[in-house]
Motif scaffolding. Structure first.
Motif, PDB file in Angstrom:
ATOM      1  N   HIS A  17       1.197   4.549   1.326  1.00 62.64           N
ATOM      2  CA  HIS A  17       0.628   5.303   2.447  1.00 62.64           C
ATOM      3  C   HIS A  17       0.735   6.813   2.261  1.00 62.64           C
ATOM      4  O   HIS A  17       0.064   7.571   2.971  1.00 62.64           O
ATOM      5  CB  HIS A  17       1.315   4.884   3.746  1.00 62.64           C
ATOM      6  CG  HIS A  17       1.101   3.439   4.099  1.00 62.64           C
ATOM      7  ND1 HIS A  17      -0.148   2.902   4.359  1.00 62.64           N
ATOM      8  CD2 HIS A  17       1.992   2.406   4.194  1.00 62.64           C
ATOM      9  CE1 HIS A  17      -0.032   1.611   4.635  1.00 62.64           C
ATOM     10  NE2 HIS A  17       1.247   1.282   4.536  1.00 62.64           N
TER      11      HIS A  17
ATOM     12  N   PRO B  77       0.827  -1.214   0.000  1.00 61.80           N
ATOM     13  CA  PRO B  77       0.000   0.000   0.000  1.00 61.80           C
ATOM     14  C   PRO B  77       0.864   1.268   0.000  1.00 61.80           C
ATOM     15  O   PRO B  77       1.894   1.327   0.675  1.00 61.80           O
ATOM     16  CB  PRO B  77      -0.805  -0.118   1.304  1.00 61.80           C
ATOM     17  CG  PRO B  77      -0.839  -1.583   1.599  1.00 61.80           C
ATOM     18  CD  PRO B  77       0.476  -2.130   1.105  1.00 61.80           C
TER      19      PRO B  77
ATOM     20  N   SER C 158      -4.441   4.428  -1.736  1.00 61.30           N
ATOM     21  CA  SER C 158      -3.253   3.667  -1.347  1.00 61.30           C
ATOM     22  C   SER C 158      -3.218   2.264  -1.933  1.00 61.30           C
ATOM     23  O   SER C 158      -2.158   1.647  -1.995  1.00 61.30           O
ATOM     24  CB  SER C 158      -3.168   3.580   0.183  1.00 61.30           C
ATOM     25  OG  SER C 158      -4.336   2.949   0.701  1.00 61.30           O
TER      26      SER C 158
END
Length: 566
Positions: free
Chosen positions: A167, A165, A172
């Motif tokens: 962030h 992901p 994301s």
């Protein structure tokens, strides 16, 4: 007279010591030869670099996939995605086209670069990798990684899940792998303000100061002045952008409520032949061969619309006040949410309508899905008071909607006096700003609400068109609305009988025979219903709902005594 040989030598050689015969010295000739050799090498290197560039461009297999987007270019709208947020519903490997700003760009290596695209509060990572199905070249990787931040681009690519992901972006779980990228509009390399420096609120100063403490544009938390000077860039910050989206929602809620109650929207003029309030706080403008004034409110026009039998009316538009005030809640131009309505029996019909309107508006701000979303963005950006506004609540489920807290002017002064505030001996003296804020705290503690109204103001404190109280000639049928102890609206029953109006004008030092008032007075010569209304300040509603430090944060293009741009 110089010889031909001397004329061909560099100018600085004339400063070298010459031989007795006048010819250049050996040192001078040696130095000139070295300079010539150096220049020839530089020219050769430049030519080689240019040739290499031409060769590289000729061998650039993806040169048709990137560059500036010309107006004559074919339209690339295959699977066009109108918003970055809409990408969240995309399927894996789906090809999409988006248009957004470059928030960040970096070259990871000769074969790999990354962009972060931004659209309002939404961001997504973009990957530009050499090779692939479309044969992305190293030249394209270098070009994309070197795009200036804030440039506006069109990107076509495949939506894919990242290995991990991302962030640092709001989206994301997805990233965009570039197939083509075109620059629609390139931003300058050196910007007066970086959007990343506006992600938090500006620092604050004492009451009465317009700007934040910092004037250093390199301060990661840029000052209010810097943001106002570069408003286009500052508005791109997610929280600032959300503030003005929320302002739009307030207007929409207000307008929908008025329409649902059979109000007619009018478009009053903002030029008048006389000062609306009869005072000096007006902007005078040259109007051909005579003077005109920017209106301090649409007051006259609302009343004339009532006399014209349009029924209840409302308007949304600018209000001008030529007051040399530089506080955190004053502007020389703001937006008014105005309404006026006929009265059947008592002016409290108007007051109650205004209270219900405000409670509805505030309730919508607190519960409407979009308003909640925008408020959350603002609060998470460092505005802790956003979404904390206290509203009266029903005693239990199923009860009638709560009513607004209403006190009289005399009761307000009593509350202040009982809490130790010096209100002076004159019961008709106005409540100052500090006392208003204190009153807000007292009402919130006693009644559990940040919104309340104050009724029955002394007549001496109100404009000439305010109707006196029949029960006490020293008072008036007028009221103010407050949020967090700060005024957001003044309203009243208006005088609808011409003799009383002219008498009141004289008592306030206004000449009723001024030609600028003729059309206004004619409305009452022809017969006019009892009526009343008020004017809400849009900018203040937004400021106090969110708990903003300065009204300029709630104004897209603020105007005050020292600011006339952008």
């Amino acid at each position: 007279m110089s010889t031909q040989g001397e004329a061909n030598l560099p100018v600085r050689l004339k400063e070298e010591p010459a031989t007795e015969t006048g010819a250049p010295s050996k040192n001078a000739l040696k130095k000139a030869a070295k300079e010539k050799e150096k220049a020839e090498k530089a020219a050769k290197r430049l030519a080689e670099e240019e040739a290499a560039k031409v060769k590289a461009d000729a061998n650039d297999t993806s040169k048709h996939l990137y560059g500036p987007l010309l107006t004559s270019s074919p339209r690339l709208t295959k699977n066009f995605c109108p918003s970055l947020k809409d990408l969240e519903g995309s399927s894996e490997s789906e090809e999409v086209t988006v248009q957004a700003r470059v928030y960040n760009a970096r070259v990871q290596s000769a074969k790999l670069a990354f962009l972060v695209l931004r659209e309002q509060e939404h961001t997504i990572q973009v990957v530009i990798a050499e090779g692939g199905q479309h044969g992305i070249s190293r030249q394209m990787v270098k070009f994309c990684g070197g795009i200036n931040t804030e440039s506006y681009v069109r990107v076509t690519g495949q939506v894919k899940p990242p290995k991990e992901p991302v962030h640092s972006t709001t989206i994301s779980n997805l990233e965009l792998h570039v197939e083509s990228l075109y620059v629609i509009s390139s931003a300058e390399e050196q910007l007066p303000l970086q959007v990343k420096d506006c992600l938090k609120p500006p620092s604050t100063k004492e009451e009465g100061d317009q700007d934040a403490t910092s004037t250093d544009t390199n301060d990661p938390n840029s000052s209010l002045k810097t943001r106002l000077d570069s408003k286009v860039l500052a508005t791109r910050a997610p929280a600032t952008n959300a503030i003005f989206q929320l302002q739009s929602e307030i207007c929409a809620i207000f307008s929908a409520y008025m329409i649902s109650h059979n109000f007619t929207m009018i478009q009053p003029s903002y030029l008048a032949g006389a000062a609306t309030e009869g005072g000096s706080g007006v902007f005078e403008v040259a109007y051909f061969d005579r003077k005109a004034y920017l209106t301090q409110s649409p007051q006259f026009f609302k009343q004339m619309a009532i006399a014209g039998d349009l029924g209840p009316v409302y308007s949304i538009g600018p209000v001008f006040r030529a007051e040399n005030s530089n506080t955190k809640r004053h502007l020389t131009e703001f937006t008014g949410l105005d309404f006026e309505m006929p009265i059947r029996e008592h002016y409290h019909e108007v007051l109650s309508f205004g209270e219900d309107l405000m409670l509805h508006l505030l309730h919508q701000l607190a519960t409407n899905t979009k308003c909640q979303y925008l408020t959350t963005i603002i609060r998470n950006a460092g505005y802790p008071d956003a979404g904390t506004f206290k509203l009266p609540s029903a005693a239990k489920e199923g009860d009638a909607p709560p009513k607004a807290t209403r006190i009289t002017f005399a009761e307000a002064k009593t509350l202040l006096k009982e809490s130790g505030y010096d209100i002076g001996p004159d019961p008709h003296a106005d409540i100052d700003t500090a006392q208003e804020k204190a009153l807000g705290e007292l009402v919130a503690a006693k009644y559990g609400t940040d919104f309340f109204t104050v009724d029955q103001y002394p007549l001496s404190l109100r404009p000439f068109y305010t109707h006196p109280s029949p029960s006490d000639p020293s008072l008036s049928n007028s009221y103010d609305f407050f949020m967090r102890g700060q005024e957001i609206m003044s309203g009243a029953q208006r005088i609808h009988e011409l003799p009383m109006l002219r008498e009141m004008m004289r008592s306030k030092g206004v000449d009723p025979d001024d030609p600028g008032f003729k059309d206004y007075e004619d409305a009452f010569r022809y017969g006019c219903p009892m009526h009343g209304g008020g004017g809400l300040g849009l900018n203040r509603i937004l400021q106090f709902w969110l708990g903003l430090n300065n009204i300029r944060e709630a104004t897209l293009f603020p105007r005050d005594p020292v600011r006339l741009g952008p």
